[in-house]
Design a protein around this motif. Structure first.
Motif, PDB file in Angstrom:
ATOM      1  N   ALA A 151       0.823  -1.208   0.000  1.00 33.83           N
ATOM      2  CA  ALA A 151       0.000   0.000   0.000  1.00 33.83           C
ATOM      3  C   ALA A 151       0.860   1.261   0.000  1.00 33.83           C
ATOM      4  CB  ALA A 151      -0.946  -0.009   1.204  1.00 33.83           C
ATOM      5  N   ALA A 152       1.957   1.261   0.739  1.00 37.51           N
ATOM      6  CA  ALA A 152       2.851   2.429   0.762  1.00 37.51           C
ATOM      7  C   ALA A 152       3.478   2.647  -0.612  1.00 37.51           C
ATOM      8  CB  ALA A 152       3.931   2.257   1.825  1.00 37.51           C
ATOM      9  N   GLN A 153       3.839   1.562  -1.276  1.00 39.50           N
ATOM     10  CA  GLN A 153       4.395   1.683  -2.632  1.00 39.50           C
ATOM     11  C   GLN A 153       3.340   2.242  -3.588  1.00 39.50           C
ATOM     12  OE1 GLN A 153       5.764  -2.305  -3.326  1.00 39.50           O
ATOM     13  NE2 GLN A 153       7.696  -1.978  -2.240  1.00 39.50           N
ATOM     14  N   GLU A 154       2.107   1.790  -3.438  1.00 37.58           N
ATOM     15  CA  GLU A 154       1.019   2.287  -4.288  1.00 37.58           C
ATOM     16  C   GLU A 154       0.778   3.779  -4.052  1.00 37.58           C
ATOM     17  OE1 GLU A 154      -3.756   1.524  -4.881  1.00 37.58           O
ATOM     18  OE2 GLU A 154      -2.559  -0.104  -4.043  1.00 37.58           O
ATOM     19  N   ILE A 155       0.766   4.193  -2.788  1.00 37.76           N
ATOM     20  CA  ILE A 155       0.571   5.612  -2.465  1.00 37.76           C
ATOM     21  C   ILE A 155       1.736   6.436  -3.011  1.00 37.76           C
ATOM     22  CG2 ILE A 155       0.483   7.298  -0.578  1.00 37.76           C
ATOM     23  CD1 ILE A 155      -1.052   5.078   1.028  1.00 37.76           C
ATOM     24  N   SER A 156       2.952   5.932  -2.852  1.00 36.03           N
ATOM     25  CA  SER A 156       4.133   6.642  -3.369  1.00 36.03           C
ATOM     26  C   SER A 156       4.058   6.792  -4.879  1.00 36.03           C
ATOM     27  CB  SER A 156       5.416   5.894  -2.983  1.00 36.03           C
ATOM     28  OG  SER A 156       5.604   5.892  -1.580  1.00 36.03           O
ATOM     29  N   SER A 157       3.706   5.724  -5.570  1.00 31.82           N
ATOM     30  CA  SER A 157       3.597   5.775  -7.037  1.00 31.82           C
ATOM     31  C   SER A 157       2.518   6.754  -7.468  1.00 31.82           C
ATOM     32  CB  SER A 157       3.273   4.392  -7.598  1.00 31.82           C
ATOM     33  OG  SER A 157       4.331   3.513  -7.356  1.00 31.82           O
ATOM     34  N   TRP A 158       1.387   6.729  -6.785  1.00 30.96           N
ATOM     35  CA  TRP A 158       0.293   7.655  -7.089  1.00 30.96           C
ATOM     36  C   TRP A 158       0.753   9.087  -6.916  1.00 30.96           C
ATOM     37  CZ3 TRP A 158      -2.233  11.342  -4.195  1.00 30.96           C
ATOM     38  CH2 TRP A 158      -3.415  11.843  -4.737  1.00 30.96           C
ATOM     39  N   HIS A 159       1.431   9.352  -5.801  1.00 27.35           N
ATOM     40  CA  HIS A 159       1.880  10.704  -5.528  1.00 27.35           C
ATOM     41  C   HIS A 159       2.868  11.190  -6.587  1.00 27.35           C
ATOM     42  CE1 HIS A 159       3.802  14.148  -3.781  1.00 27.35           C
ATOM     43  NE2 HIS A 159       2.965  14.142  -2.766  1.00 27.35           N
ATOM     44  N   VAL A 160       3.848  10.360  -6.936  1.00 30.56           N
ATOM     45  CA  VAL A 160       4.856  10.739  -7.929  1.00 30.56           C
ATOM     46  C   VAL A 160       4.206  10.978  -9.288  1.00 30.56           C
ATOM     47  CG1 VAL A 160       6.867   9.902  -9.231  1.00 30.56           C
ATOM     48  CG2 VAL A 160       6.796   9.672  -6.740  1.00 30.56           C
ATOM     49  N   SER A 161       3.222  10.165  -9.649  1.00 33.91           N
ATOM     50  CA  SER A 161       2.572  10.302 -10.961  1.00 33.91           C
ATOM     51  C   SER A 161       1.790  11.614 -11.072  1.00 33.91           C
ATOM     52  CB  SER A 161       1.655   9.118 -11.242  1.00 33.91           C
ATOM     53  OG  SER A 161       0.488   9.184 -10.430  1.00 33.91           O
ATOM     54  N   ARG A 162       1.477  12.231  -9.960  1.00 35.60           N
ATOM     55  CA  ARG A 162       0.717  13.482  -9.971  1.00 35.60           C
ATOM     56  C   ARG A 162       1.599  14.715  -9.805  1.00 35.60           C
ATOM     57  NH1 ARG A 162      -2.147   9.524  -9.856  1.00 35.60           N
ATOM     58  NH2 ARG A 162      -4.376   9.418 -10.092  1.00 35.60           N
ATOM     59  N   GLU A 163       2.912  14.518  -9.666  1.00 38.94           N
ATOM     60  CA  GLU A 163       3.843  15.641  -9.597  1.00 38.94           C
ATOM     61  C   GLU A 163       3.873  16.349 -10.943  1.00 38.94           C
ATOM     62  OE1 GLU A 163       5.820  16.920  -7.131  1.00 38.94           O
ATOM     63  OE2 GLU A 163       5.050  15.531  -5.642  1.00 38.94           O
TER      64      GLU A 163
END
Length: 166
Positions: free
Chosen positions: A151-163
């Motif tokens: 879940a932390a990896q998913e949240i991190s990926s989501w956050h980076v994709s929205r930068e």
């Protein structure tokens, strides 16, 4: 967060560094009768508990010097208050992105934590599942940690994709 909480049947929270504390920003609850409760706005010193120490391990050395310059509050017999033991723990945690511990802030309460990263690998916070440790098998504990890591990896990926620029 809610999906993870329902999947592992435990309270899940996001904590971030605020000064020399970890601050709870968000909580997802299962609604089960027997559970660990967490509240948005709760503060815990960075040396108390595995999720806080995981954050501290990934912060600049100057923050550790500030933590060590202050009083290292002891909440349970397992709270790390010896500077050498704290440094050793942080050295180990610096090499990993997740960790699990128990009874460091509250007797009988465990936590599985994983860092949340942003653009350029910036530390944003930690995703944490908190649980009543008694009665958990090694397999259940491993499953909890794996769920938090995913879940932390998913949240991190989501956050980076929205930068901007991504």
């Amino acid at each position: 967060m809610q999906r993870l909480a329902l999947s592992v049947r435990e309270t899940v929270k996001v904590v971030v560094v605020d000064g020399l504390d970890a601050l709870t920003l968000a909580v997802a609850d299962t609604g089960l009768e027997a559970r660990v409760m967490s509240r948005v706005g709760t503060r815990v010193p960075l040396h108390i508990g595995v999720s806080q120490r995981l954050l501290l391990a990934h912060l600049p050395a100057a923050v550790l010097r500030q933590v060590l310059a202050g009083d290292l509050e002891k909440r349970t017999s397992r709270t790390l208050t010896d500077p050498a033991a704290l440094r050793a723990s942080l050295e180990s945690l610096r090499r990993v992105e997740s960790a699990q511990g128990q009874s460091e802030g509250i007797d009988g309460v465990g936590a599985a934590a994983a860092v949340i990263r942003g653009l350029n690998d910036t530390l944003l916070g930690a995703l944490v599942a908190v649980y009543i440790h008694t009665g958990k098998s090694a397999a259940q504990l491993a499953s909890l940690r794996q769920g938090v890591e995913r879940a932390a990896q998913e949240i991190s990926s989501w956050h980076v994709s929205r930068e901007p620029g991504h």
